[in-house]
Design a protein around this motif. Structure first.
Motif, PDB file in Angstrom:
ATOM      1  N   VAL A 323       0.243  -1.390   0.151  1.00 30.47           N
ATOM      2  CA  VAL A 323       0.043  -0.023  -0.069  1.00 30.47           C
ATOM      3  C   VAL A 323       1.147   1.229  -0.054  1.00 30.47           C
ATOM      4  O   VAL A 323       1.709   1.106   0.389  1.00 30.47           O
ATOM      5  N   LEU A 325       1.465   4.678   1.993  1.00 31.47           N
ATOM      6  CA  LEU A 325       0.903   5.413   2.452  1.00 31.47           C
ATOM      7  C   LEU A 325       1.751   7.573   2.841  1.00 31.47           C
ATOM      8  O   LEU A 325       2.808   7.638   2.609  1.00 31.47           O
ATOM      9  N   SER A 372      -5.588  -2.604   4.949  1.00 32.79           N
ATOM     10  CA  SER A 372      -5.321  -2.295   3.503  1.00 32.79           C
ATOM     11  C   SER A 372      -6.166  -0.819   2.332  1.00 32.79           C
ATOM     12  O   SER A 372      -5.918  -0.568   1.546  1.00 32.79           O
ATOM     13  N   VAL A 391      -3.581   5.522   4.349  1.00 35.16           N
ATOM     14  CA  VAL A 391      -3.239   4.376   3.127  1.00 35.16           C
ATOM     15  C   VAL A 391      -3.728   5.341   2.055  1.00 35.16           C
ATOM     16  O   VAL A 391      -4.661   5.721   1.964  1.00 35.16           O
TER      17      VAL A 391
END
Length: 401
Positions: A323, A325, A372, A391
């Motif tokens: 993912v 961030l 996620s 995320v």
């Protein structure tokens, strides 16, 4: 008795980097420039004008013969046989377990000819994967394995197939060529005005993204690919090693009034991070299958057989996924830092930096699937301090068309 490690290899452009005041680092067994002046200045030059990178540490393989396309369909995750001559495609070399041995770019240079470019540190691993696949996929009488001594004739405009004795020849030609990346919004104008450069194939203004064209530089063959690892438009130039220095000098001179600067690996890393591009050893490894890294689309799962196909379905359903961030402030999560959801550790940063373009920290991380979803609020343990992070979709940065 402990063997002494081999010293890092040097690029054909090493003396020029020294003359430009570069700092060096060992990368993939090569002594490569990490910066010349300032990481930030080099990064911004690529986003706003252009940067010139020495990427001669990358490895090149020629795959030739009537069975070349079918062989690449077998040894790589994607379907290469349908690619048109003149095009390029991103693909993966997989282990039987489904893990990633390397990510590569494949160029179709003829009906029965391909160029495969892999990462420097994985040169031996890719060569071994090709050799193993050759041994299991075709009888020995139908294959031939070459080396750098089988390099194409430097007098031709485009690297020609190496000579083999069977229906498939794989040759490592890394040592015969240098690679230079010209990246940024001014790249086309700079390349077009570089003295000695002649485009003999598709003109630059007609060349699509992930495509290549033939050229020459002062009579030497020049392979010009519209590809890159920065998130900007630009070109990757492959030229015989003997002419690499002259091409580097000519490009720098042509770009002097367009903002072109030489750039090192530090800027390349922050540029590729902003563009959400994975780096082997960080986002990619033999312990990661393509779907975890968001690369499931690269795999042609409907192919009847390819290396790693059986292993792709054997991983745990709750395996961590990659993912993006984003955080506020100036403190960035770095590779290895823990990612938490409440008091539970749910993942780990793989790459992170304070984004020079966006002005706030960005990172890529593998986290548990339950954490996620885009918009999920997490925290990063930055040396004992919890930094809020959200995320977000990748990439962090996308250039204007």
């Amino acid at each position: 008795m402990t063997e002494t490690p081999a010293p890092p290899r040097t690029s054909p452009l090493h003396e020029r980097h020294e003359a430009l005041g570069a700092s060096f680092t060992d990368f993939g067994g090569w002594n490569m420039p990490v910066r010349y002046t300032s990481d930030l200045a080099e990064h911004r030059a690529v986003r706003e004008a252009a940067g010139l990178f020495d990427i001669s540490h990358m490895a090149e393989f020629r795959v030739d013969g009537p069975r070349a396309a079918a062989f690449l369909d077998y040894v790589l995750a994607g379907r290469l046989s349908t690619m048109k001559v003149g095009k390029a495609k991103y693909s993966l070399v997989l282990a039987e377990s489904g893990g990633i041995v390397d990510d590569v770019i494949v160029y179709r240079t003829g009906d029965d000819s391909f160029l495969v470019i892999s990462n420097a540190g994985n040169r031996d691993a890719v060569a071994a994967a090709f050799a193993t696949a050759q041994a299991t996929w075709l009888p020995a009488s139908d294959t031939s394995t070459g080396s750098a001594t089988d390099a194409p004739d430097a007098a031709t405009e485009v690297p020609e197939p190496v000579e083999g004795t069977g229906t498939l020849t794989v040759a490592d030609v890394t040592d015969s060529y240098a690679l230079i990346a010209l990246q940024g919004p001014e790249a086309r104008g700079i390349l077009s005005s570089t003295p000695g450069v002649e485009i003999t194939g598709t003109p630059l203004d007609e060349l699509g993204y992930y495509a290549w064209t033939a050229g020459a530089f002062d009579g030497a063959p020049l392979f010009v690919a519209r590809t890159g690892y920065t998130g900007e438009d630009g070109y990757e130039l492959m030229i015989p090693t003997a002419q690499a220095g002259a091409l580097w000098d000519a490009a720098l001179a042509a770009g002097a009034d367009r903002g072109l600067v030489p750039c090192g690996l530090a800027a390349r890393d922050t540029l590729r991070l902003e563009a959400g591009m994975p780096l082997y050893g960080h986002e990619l490894s033999r312990d990661i299958v393509p779907a975890q890294a968001g690369l499931g689309r690269v795999v042609a799962v409907d192919k009847e057989a390819f290396v790693g196909k059986d292993g792709l379905s054997s991983g745990p359903a709750d395996a961590p996924v990659l993912v993006g961030l984003v955080s506020d402030g100036r403190r960035a999560g770095r590779a290895g830092y823990a990612v938490l959801h409440g008091d539970d550790t749910v993942g780990e940063i793989t790459s992170g930096a304070l984004s020079p373009t966006l002005g706030h920290p960005v990172a890529m991380a593998f986290v548990a699937p339950a954490a996620s979803a885009i918009g999920t609020e997490l925290t990063i343990d930055v040396r004992g301090t919890r930094i809020p992070a959200t995320v977000t979709a990748l990439p962090f940065y996308r250039r204007n068309a």
